[in-house]
Design an enzyme around this catalytic site. Structure first.
Site, PDB file in Angstrom:
ATOM      1  N   LYS A  40       0.853  -1.204   0.000  1.00 28.49           N
ATOM      2  CA  LYS A  40       0.000   0.000   0.000  1.00 28.49           C
ATOM      3  C   LYS A  40       0.882   1.245   0.000  1.00 28.49           C
ATOM      4  O   LYS A  40       2.046   1.199   0.390  1.00 28.49           O
ATOM      5  CB  LYS A  40      -0.919   0.037   1.229  1.00 28.49           C
ATOM      6  CG  LYS A  40      -0.223   0.001   2.607  1.00 28.49           C
ATOM      7  CD  LYS A  40       0.247   1.334   3.131  1.00 28.49           C
ATOM      8  CE  LYS A  40       1.069   1.221   4.397  1.00 28.49           C
ATOM      9  NZ  LYS A  40       1.885   2.410   4.690  1.00 28.49           N
TER      10      LYS A  40
ATOM     11  N   PRO B 261       9.448  -4.907  -0.859  1.00 30.61           N
ATOM     12  CA  PRO B 261      10.618  -4.563  -0.045  1.00 30.61           C
ATOM     13  C   PRO B 261      10.219  -4.326   1.422  1.00 30.61           C
ATOM     14  O   PRO B 261       9.202  -3.690   1.692  1.00 30.61           O
ATOM     15  CB  PRO B 261      11.145  -3.278  -0.689  1.00 30.61           C
ATOM     16  CG  PRO B 261      10.608  -3.304  -2.087  1.00 30.61           C
ATOM     17  CD  PRO B 261       9.298  -4.019  -2.019  1.00 30.61           C
TER      18      PRO B 261
ATOM     19  N   GLY C 175       7.860   1.103   4.514  1.00 34.02           N
ATOM     20  CA  GLY C 175       6.604   1.847   4.597  1.00 34.02           C
ATOM     21  C   GLY C 175       5.573   1.395   3.590  1.00 34.02           C
ATOM     22  O   GLY C 175       4.537   2.036   3.421  1.00 34.02           O
ATOM     23  N   LEU C 176       5.846   0.270   2.895  1.00 38.27           N
ATOM     24  CA  LEU C 176       4.894  -0.245   1.903  1.00 38.27           C
ATOM     25  C   LEU C 176       3.900  -1.222   2.524  1.00 38.27           C
ATOM     26  O   LEU C 176       3.036  -1.774   1.831  1.00 38.27           O
ATOM     27  CB  LEU C 176       5.654  -0.938   0.764  1.00 38.27           C
ATOM     28  CG  LEU C 176       6.441   0.016  -0.146  1.00 38.27           C
ATOM     29  CD1 LEU C 176       7.447  -0.759  -0.991  1.00 38.27           C
ATOM     30  CD2 LEU C 176       5.489   0.787  -1.046  1.00 38.27           C
ATOM     31  N   GLY C 177       4.041  -1.466   3.823  1.00 42.30           N
ATOM     32  CA  GLY C 177       3.047  -2.276   4.533  1.00 42.30           C
ATOM     33  C   GLY C 177       3.116  -3.761   4.220  1.00 42.30           C
ATOM     34  O   GLY C 177       2.117  -4.465   4.394  1.00 42.30           O
ATOM     35  N   GLY C 178       4.264  -4.255   3.778  1.00 41.15           N
ATOM     36  CA  GLY C 178       4.369  -5.666   3.394  1.00 41.15           C
ATOM     37  C   GLY C 178       4.089  -6.613   4.558  1.00 41.15           C
ATOM     38  O   GLY C 178       3.314  -7.564   4.417  1.00 41.15           O
ATOM     39  N   GLY C 179       4.686  -6.355   5.709  1.00 39.76           N
ATOM     40  CA  GLY C 179       4.483  -7.228   6.875  1.00 39.76           C
ATOM     41  C   GLY C 179       3.026  -7.234   7.303  1.00 39.76           C
ATOM     42  O   GLY C 179       2.456  -8.287   7.633  1.00 39.76           O
ATOM     43  N   SER C 180       2.388  -6.064   7.269  1.00 37.06           N
ATOM     44  CA  SER C 180       0.969  -5.968   7.646  1.00 37.06           C
ATOM     45  C   SER C 180       0.097  -6.697   6.633  1.00 37.06           C
ATOM     46  O   SER C 180      -0.874  -7.373   6.996  1.00 37.06           O
ATOM     47  CB  SER C 180       0.528  -4.506   7.704  1.00 37.06           C
ATOM     48  OG  SER C 180       1.304  -3.796   8.632  1.00 37.06           O
ATOM     49  N   ALA C 181       0.447  -6.559   5.347  1.00 37.61           N
ATOM     50  CA  ALA C 181      -0.315  -7.245   4.292  1.00 37.61           C
ATOM     51  C   ALA C 181      -0.202  -8.759   4.474  1.00 37.61           C
ATOM     52  O   ALA C 181      -1.193  -9.489   4.331  1.00 37.61           O
ATOM     53  CB  ALA C 181       0.219  -6.831   2.922  1.00 37.61           C
TER      54      ALA C 181
ATOM     55  N   ASP D 242      -1.742  -1.130  10.431  1.00 45.89           N
ATOM     56  CA  ASP D 242      -2.122  -1.231   9.011  1.00 45.89           C
ATOM     57  C   ASP D 242      -2.755  -2.575   8.644  1.00 45.89           C
ATOM     58  O   ASP D 242      -3.138  -2.782   7.490  1.00 45.89           O
ATOM     59  CB  ASP D 242      -0.885  -1.068   8.109  1.00 45.89           C
ATOM     60  CG  ASP D 242      -0.226   0.284   8.257  1.00 45.89           C
ATOM     61  OD1 ASP D 242      -0.881   1.210   8.788  1.00 45.89           O
ATOM     62  OD2 ASP D 242       0.939   0.409   7.848  1.00 45.89           O
TER      63      ASP D 242
HETATM   64  O1  C5P Z   1       1.225  -0.816  14.504  1.00 47.02           O
HETATM   65  P1  C5P Z   1       2.594  -0.947  13.928  1.00 47.02           P
HETATM   66  O2  C5P Z   1       3.309  -2.172  14.402  1.00 47.02           O
HETATM   67  O3  C5P Z   1       2.646  -0.762  12.459  1.00 47.02           O
HETATM   68  O4  C5P Z   1       3.381   0.287  14.523  1.00 47.02           O
HETATM   69  C1  C5P Z   1       4.764   0.316  14.720  1.00 47.02           C
HETATM   70  C2  C5P Z   1       5.108   1.499  15.598  1.00 47.02           C
HETATM   71  O5  C5P Z   1       4.786   2.710  14.902  1.00 47.02           O
HETATM   72  C3  C5P Z   1       4.327   1.573  16.879  1.00 47.02           C
HETATM   73  O6  C5P Z   1       4.962   0.850  17.902  1.00 47.02           O
HETATM   74  C4  C5P Z   1       4.324   3.062  17.170  1.00 47.02           C
HETATM   75  O7  C5P Z   1       5.555   3.447  17.740  1.00 47.02           O
HETATM   76  C5  C5P Z   1       4.268   3.688  15.801  1.00 47.02           C
HETATM   77  N1  C5P Z   1       2.891   4.033  15.380  1.00 47.02           N
HETATM   78  C6  C5P Z   1       2.254   5.098  15.998  1.00 47.02           C
HETATM   79  N2  C5P Z   1       0.981   5.446  15.628  1.00 47.02           N
HETATM   80  C7  C5P Z   1       0.348   4.775  14.628  1.00 47.02           C
HETATM   81  C8  C5P Z   1       0.996   3.703  13.960  1.00 47.02           C
HETATM   82  C9  C5P Z   1       2.259   3.344  14.363  1.00 47.02           C
HETATM   83  O8  C5P Z   1       2.818   5.722  16.893  1.00 47.02           O
HETATM   84  N3  C5P Z   1      -0.879   5.138  14.279  1.00 47.02           N
END
Ligand code: C5P
Length: 294
Positions: free
Chosen positions: A11, A98, A102-108, A140
């Site tokens: 994404k 990659p 910031g492309l959200g691969g792990g979340s996807a 994400d």
């Molecule tokens: O939720 P995710 O694992 O993607 O987030 C990683 C880190 O990014 C969180 O531990 C937090 O420090 C930061 N984050 C945040 N606010 C968000 C998304 C992520 O502070 N809305």
């Protein structure tokens, strides 16, 4: 018990506004996610024992690990807790997105695992159960369950669907350094108030541009409050963004918390010459928006 091949698209955030800090340290967002036509694939098969195998198609080496820390395994363990039994599964992850960009691969991948394991084991779960678990796995992951184009509020998990963007060529520039999401957010926390909202208003502007369906409006609307923070941590990023514009992108922005940059081209233009001008600055990928949800 059915084997399944699940798509896990990358994404970008067409808009990302950080609106404040929530109790617990997370940040409140107003963001517009959009899927790209670039995906990981997850093959899910019920099996005698659980294993995760990673097929790294783009040479990322140690950045993607096949252990319990991988979000795919966390998704499986979360489902096991929810149904209170083991769900032995062979998970074969084909990585093309990659990592750390910031492309959200792990979340996807995590979203694909939630859907794939639920279907393959025919678990009696409701969409709301999966959404709740997704939000626990990462900000994400909920978007990965529905995909397409959506506005995300809260930590990014409160989603409402939006019309797809016009069909524009998208160029990704993945610099040779990753950025850590928590570090970018904590850098944003330390920024002076007058620079931390460079993307202010972008979410409303992008939503309006999407509903009108006009490419020129979209090109003028994008924004990302995390850009200034990422550029404070890695000053090279502002130079790379400028180079993307000079190379022919109509707009260039940070993907999520970086370090990948995405460039949008005028509709119908050829991305190849632009990509060629960017070679040597990082990994360059030509893609488009994926304009349908799951
Ligand atoms: O939720 P995710 O694992 O993607 O987030 C990683 C880190 O990014 C969180 O531990 C937090 O420090 C930061 N984050 C945040 N606010 C968000 C998304 C992520 O502070 N809305």
């Amino acid at each position: 018990m059915t084997p399944l091949l699940c798509s896990a698209p990358a994404k970008v955030n067409l808009a990302l506004e950080v609106q404040g800090v929530l109790p617990g340290g997370y940040h409140e967002l107003d963001t517009v996610f959009c899927w790209l036509d670039l995906e990981d694939l997850l093959d899910v098969r019920p099996s005698a024992k659980t294993e995760l195998v990673i097929q790294d198609e783009i040479g990322q080496g140690a950045e993607v690990v096949a252990n319990e820390e991988n979000l795919v395994m966390k998704a499986l363990r979360g489902l096991e807790d929810l149904v209170d039994r083991e769900l032995p599964t062979r998970l074969h992850l084909i990585k093309r997105i990659p990592a750390g960009g910031g492309l959200g691969g792990g979340s996807a991948d995590a979203a694909a695992a939630l859907l794939g394991v639920t279907r393959a084991h025919r678990l009696p779960l409701q969409p709301a159960d999966l959404l709740k678990l997704a939000a626990r796995l990462g900000a994400d992951v909920a978007f990965g369950l529905q995909g397409g184009t959506a506005r995300g509020r809260g930590r990014g998990e409160l989603l409402s669907p939006l019309p797809s963007p016009p069909d524009l060529p998208v160029i990704l520039l993945v610099p040779p350094f990753p950025l850590s999401t928590p570090e970018v957010y904590s850098c944003w926390d330390r920024l002076p108030a007058e620079v931390r909202r460079a993307g202010r208003g972008s979410a409303e502007r992008v939503v309006a541009a999407l509903s009108k369906g006009l490419p020129q409006d979209l090109l003028r609307s994008t924004g990302n409050d995390l850009e200034v923070a990422a550029e404070a941590l890695r000053p090279e990023l502002s130079d790379l963004r400028r180079r993307m514009l000079e190379a022919g992108c109509a707009q260039a922005r940070l993907c999520g918390s970086g370090s990948t940059l995405f460039g949008l081209l005028e509709p119908g233009s050829d991305p190849e010459p632009v990509a060629t001008r960017l070679k040597g600055l990082g990994r360059v990928l030509c893609t488009r928006f994926r304009r349908s949800p799951r």
